[in-house]
Scaffold this motif. Structure first.
Motif: not given
Length: 340
Positions: A70-77
Motif C-alpha cells: 500500500k505504501t508503494e502504491a500510495d507513494v508512487a501515485e
C-alpha cells in the motif's frame, strides 16, 4: 423628356443590381470570416486539449492489505501526480494471470509507463516483454524478474544486506545458541530465497544455533500463525523465530503468545508500522526496514526522465540498502521511512 426619364430608370436599375451584388459579396465575406474564426477556435481548442492532456502512469502492486505494498502504491501515485501524470492504480494479488490482464489494460490505455511490484520472477517476464513490444516501458520495484533487458529499471532493496543485518541481531539476541525456526516467503518470489540465503550466511557460522524447522508461510500472517501452531506441537522448546517478512513475524508472534511463549525471540523483515509498535512494546525484537517509499519515488522519477529523454542515466538493476530496526530507532520509523 421621355428619353431622360427612360435613362434615369435604367440607371436606377443598374444601381440596384450593384447594391444587391455588393451586399451578397459582403455577406459572403462575413461568412468566410466566421468560418475562419470557427476554424481558429477549433484549432485553439485542440491545441489546448493537447497541452492539457496528461500522460498515464499505471501502478501495479500486490494487495494493499499488506501495508508495504500500500505504501508503494500510495507513494508512487502521489509522486506521479506531482510530476503531472494521470494514474491508474491496480492490484494483482500475487496472481500472474490477473497481472497479465492489468498489463493488457495498460497497453490498451496507451500508458506512458508501468510501475510494477510483480507477481513472480518468471511469470512476469512475458507481460513486461509484451509491454516493451507495445512501446511501453516498465519500471520494476521491490521484486526482480529473471531476465534483463526487458524492464528499464529493476529497483529493489538490498535483501541480502538486510537479511545479514537481521541475522546478526538475531544471533546476539539468541546468545549464539538455541533451537530456532525459519519462516520462508513465497517460493516464486526471488526475495524469499535471497533473504533466506542471507540469514544462513550468518546463522550457519554458529554451531550451537540449530534450525529445527523451516517452512513456507507465503508472506501471509494467517498462514504463519497456523504454521507456528503446528511447529510448536513438535518443537515446544524453540528459543527463536526468524521470519522472511514482518507479516509472517506478526503471525508467528501471535501464535507464540497464544501458546504462552511470548518470551521466544522473533525477528522479521520489512520495517512495517505494526512491527515497529511491537518492538516498542517489547514484543517482536527486530526487523530490517526496506525503504519502500524511497524505491517507489525513484521508479516514478526514473520513468518521468525516461519518458522525457529516452534514458534514466542509471543501470537497469539498482540496489537500495536496508536499515536495521531495533528498540533504539523504532520510534523514528513510519511507513517504511526513517526520520532523522
Amino acid at each position: 423628356m421621355k428619353k431622360t426619364i427612360k435613362y434615369l430608370a435604367v440607371l436606377m436599375a443598374l444601381l440596384m443590381v450593384v447594391v444587391i451584388f455588393s451586399g451578397c459579396g459582403t455577406q459572403q465575406n462575413q461568412g468566410n470570416s466566421n468560418s475562419s474564426l470557427a476554424n481558429n477556435q477549433t484549432s485553439n481548442s485542440t491545441s489546448t486539449n493537447t497541452t492539457n492532456s496528461k500522460k498515464l502512469m499505471v501502478i501495479i502492486t500486490p494487495s494493499h492489505d499488506n501495508p508495504f505494498f500500500k505504501t508503494e502504491a500510495d507513494v508512487a501515485e502521489a509522486k506521479a501526480k506531482q510530476l503531472g501524470y494521470d494514474t491508474l492504480v491496480l492490484s494483482h494479488d500475487d496472481d500472474p494471470t490477473k497481472q497479465t490482464q492489468e498489463f493488457d489494460t495498460a497497453i490498451s490505455r496507451k500508458a506512458a509507463a508501468i510501475i510494477c511490484d510483480n507477481a513472480g520472477a518468471d511469470a512476469t517476464v512475458a507481460a513486461v516483454k509484451k509491454a516493451k513490444d507495445a512501446g511501453i516501458p516498465t519500471f520494476l520495484i521491490d521484486r526482480e524478474i529473471n531476465q534483463t533487458g526487458l524492464a528499464i529499471s529493476q529497483i529493489v532493496s538490498n535483501n541480502s544486506q538486510g537479511a545479514k543485518l537481521v541475522a546478526q541481531e538475531f544471533v546476539k539476541l539468541m546468545g549464539e545458541k538455541g533451537n530456532y525456526v525459519e519462516l520462508l516467503g513465497k517460493e516464486s518470489d526471488t526475495n524469499a530465497a535471497v533473504r533466506s540465503t542471507g540469514f544462513h550466511s550468518v546463522l550457519d557460522q554458529y554451531p550451537e544455533l540449530k534450525m529445527v524447522a523451516q517452512q513456507t508461510a507465503n508472506w501471509d500472517q494467517n498462514e504463519a500463525y497456523t504454521k507456528m501452531e503446528s511447529i510448536l506441537q513438535a518443537h515446544s522448546d524453540i528459543k527463536g523465530v526468524i521470519a522472511g517478512n514482518d507479516t509472517m513475524a506478526v503471525g508467528a508472534y501471535a501464535a507464540l503468545k497464544a501458546a504462552g511463549k511470548s518470551d521466544v525471540i522473533v525477528v522479521g523483515f520489512d520495517g512495517s508500522n505494526d512491527v515497529r509498535d511491537s518492538i516498542l512494546s517489547d514484543g517482536i525484537k527486530a526487523t530490517a526496514m526496506q525503504p519502500a517509499a524511497k524505491i517507489a519515488e525513484m521508479a516514478v522519477e526514473q520513468a518521468d526522465q525516461y519518458i522525457k529523454t529516452g534514458s534514466t542515466g542509471k543501470p537497469e538493476k539498482q540496489l537500495v540498502d536496508c536499515v536495521l530496526i531495533t528498540k533504539d530507532n523504532a520510534s523514528k520509523l513510519n511507513n517504511f521511512s526513517l526520520s532523522q
